[in-house]
Design an enzyme around this catalytic site. Sequence first.
Site, PDB file in Angstrom:
ATOM      1  N   GLN B  90      12.335  23.781   2.670  1.00 36.91           N
ATOM      2  CA  GLN B  90      11.000  24.307   2.960  1.00 36.91           C
ATOM      3  C   GLN B  90      10.818  24.700   4.421  1.00 36.91           C
ATOM      4  O   GLN B  90       9.769  25.212   4.810  1.00 36.91           O
ATOM      5  CB  GLN B  90       9.926  23.277   2.572  1.00 36.91           C
ATOM      6  N   HIS B 155       7.900  19.229   3.350  1.00 36.59           N
ATOM      7  CA  HIS B 155       6.538  18.914   3.802  1.00 36.59           C
ATOM      8  C   HIS B 155       6.373  19.041   5.315  1.00 36.59           C
ATOM      9  O   HIS B 155       5.980  18.090   5.987  1.00 36.59           O
ATOM     10  CB  HIS B 155       6.117  17.518   3.335  1.00 36.59           C
ATOM     11  N   GLU B 250      -5.706  19.582  -2.643  1.00 38.63           N
ATOM     12  CA  GLU B 250      -7.030  19.320  -2.086  1.00 38.63           C
ATOM     13  C   GLU B 250      -7.526  20.428  -1.174  1.00 38.63           C
ATOM     14  O   GLU B 250      -6.753  21.050  -0.450  1.00 38.63           O
ATOM     15  CB  GLU B 250      -7.001  18.017  -1.262  1.00 38.63           C
ATOM     16  N   TYR B 260      -8.003  11.120   5.315  1.00 41.78           N
ATOM     17  CA  TYR B 260      -8.103  11.872   4.067  1.00 41.78           C
ATOM     18  C   TYR B 260      -7.289  11.248   2.929  1.00 41.78           C
ATOM     19  O   TYR B 260      -7.099  11.862   1.892  1.00 41.78           O
ATOM     20  CB  TYR B 260      -7.866  13.365   4.338  1.00 41.78           C
ATOM     21  N   TYR B 271       6.129  13.262  -8.597  1.00 37.65           N
ATOM     22  CA  TYR B 271       6.983  14.158  -9.362  1.00 37.65           C
ATOM     23  C   TYR B 271       7.856  13.325 -10.293  1.00 37.65           C
ATOM     24  O   TYR B 271       8.425  12.317  -9.891  1.00 37.65           O
ATOM     25  CB  TYR B 271       7.868  15.007  -8.449  1.00 37.65           C
TER      26      TYR B 271
END
Lengths: 379, 379
Positions: B90, B155, B250, B260, B271
Amino acid sequence: MKALPRTLGFAALGLTTLAMSANADTIETRWANVAVETVAEGLEHPWGIAFLGNGRMLVTERAGHMRIVEADGTLGEPISGLPEIKVMRQGGLMDVTLSPNYSSDRTIYFSYSEPESAGSEVTSTAVARARLDGNALHDVEVIFSQYPKEDGGRHYGGRLKFSADGEYLFIGLGDRGHREDDSQLVSNHTGTLIRIYPDGSVPSDNPFVDQDGALPEIWSYGHRNIQGMDIQPSTGHLWAVEHGPQGGDELNRPEAGLNYGWPVITHGEQYGGGQVGIGFKQEGMELPVWHWTPSIAVSGMAFYQGNQFPAWQGNVLATGLRGTQVARLEVDGDRVIHQEVMELSDRIREIKVDSDGYIYLLTDHPNGKILRLAPANAS
Amino acid sequence: MKALPRTLGFAALGLTTLAMSANADTIETRWANVAVETVAEGLEHPWGIAFLGNGRMLVTERAGHMRIVEADGTLGEPISGLPEIKVMRQGGLMDVTLSPNYSSDRTIYFSYSEPESAGSEVTSTAVARARLDGNALHDVEVIFSQYPKEDGGRHYGGRLKFSADGEYLFIGLGDRGHREDDSQLVSNHTGTLIRIYPDGSVPSDNPFVDQDGALPEIWSYGHRNIQGMDIQPSTGHLWAVEHGPQGGDELNRPEAGLNYGWPVITHGEQYGGGQVGIGFKQEGMELPVWHWTPSIAVSGMAFYQGNQFPAWQGNVLATGLRGTQVARLEVDGDRVIHQEVMELSDRIREIKVDSDGYIYLLTDHPNGKILRLAPANAS
């Protein structure tokens, strides 16, 4: 290339009418598999339901009857002693709710289309109370009658709900279909939410008590046609759903003295085309907590609490007539933070949660049913 | 009988890659018919986009290139002068944004996967600024590097957004995939939103400046993987979207010093199964403004403002990777009051609205495209 609008949620199920529990259909949802059971059938447009204990239910039919339905689904004979009811189009016998002290006073409250004189099509949404004794009503007393009476047979509102403390009775009303502009006035009951004491008298802290020319029963205004109401368990606030025009069904949290905008702000269109309202916020008018556009023809609503669907605690459940569904809205304070839709194949008029956490639905048909939602793996 | 989950909105379109405007596909929505035009193609996983004026765009590719795309869709040669970028899973070159004073300082800000040493798979999400001169970057300066560096390639967060007044730069980060619990700590940058001055220094009013052991760049924490950010025009508040696990993407409005909730409260599942978090409100942790469950793998977000889609003024537009869509959320203050979904057939990485009100999308593919949304009847 064109795409057709489609509703959020789950494929329609083609539910068939089956004996209770025996062959329940199942809806898969995110947090629970839901069995849809038929509890009773043969009700003519059932509109309101109250739980009498031990599985017995008090049910109204818009066609003008009220019956006790036994736990096994057996329908009682029509209860005697109802006042004259003008059954016409959307009007007839509407909601029923028990006195907060029902176990001692045996008193029920019900709403109906009250004619100006015998047989007249000029009617009010009225609310009466009476003592239920066996299969008969006694001491019927009209505690509210919408001013002014109107013809047309549409947008009666009619939903009833006691406040969390049982002190006040809320009555949801409508614009009677052809008095839209009156919804912006507090000099009549058209398009308002009413708050009274159970004997019909006016609480001294109602918002328009001291305003010249205003009707003191009014709690909030600018409503088109309130169809469902319930109390949020965590706050004690009343929430309400109302029909918009083709789009713009609303979920509101009506506060004292506030204006919910109809017909000035709405997301809807007039039936047959033509935009109504501006659809955006205006000074002095409240936007809804949530809206359904296109309209599902929202009907009943209930906050979920109970042991059958623990993941749904505090969620709003709202039902649709045209949109044959239960919409489950996750709520944080006064915000909706998620919607999931369970699609059914019947028009749904009302939804109530019993003290065990089972969910009851009324279907809006000439041969209407009581459906029950239960965890699929527990039935 | 079982029903399969289905997404709100509009049937998938099977979009094909066509020349700009010539054969635009059309999506019908409630308030507008939307033409989907292809502006450019041949970009390798485009990730960020900034508008340079006169239709020219600055675009990043995750594969490690930055290019100028001309108004006619012509791709420029890779811009020279980028620092070493570790392209892995990623990670790679991520977002780009212009200095609020770009017209005078010609400075751009970009985020990327910064290796510990040449070729290392241990990386930080870092932010650098540089002067763009022709097709080259000069005076590259790293202004932020996430602490600690991590391996794993997941991430990274990476989205950049200047505050409404242009004084502060927000950097959205992630939990790097295997440091979930660190998201609850403010002693590292894992799972946080960062707020710094454009030179990398720390504003004295940041919430943890005076807390022992806390990193002073942190604005808010408990985030899993922030992927999109924009400023609400009516309030100047930053809003952000982040990936939940399989469920629970979200939309948040991150406020100074608040938590949060990840991984303690989330609506998602790990997953491969197994529930994560409790899914309900906890003291000291914020619920989102909205969540998508099941996950759409939310990516970019933008507030709409402009003249092309007047009915969408102030709406949140959020895009999905797995959920190949643009979700349009109507907003009242900090509440979402309605969702409508436009379904596409491409994974969408980012969404930006230009000063004329046209909407640009980046598709997440090896042969990625820039798409443009315009009113269908104007093209």
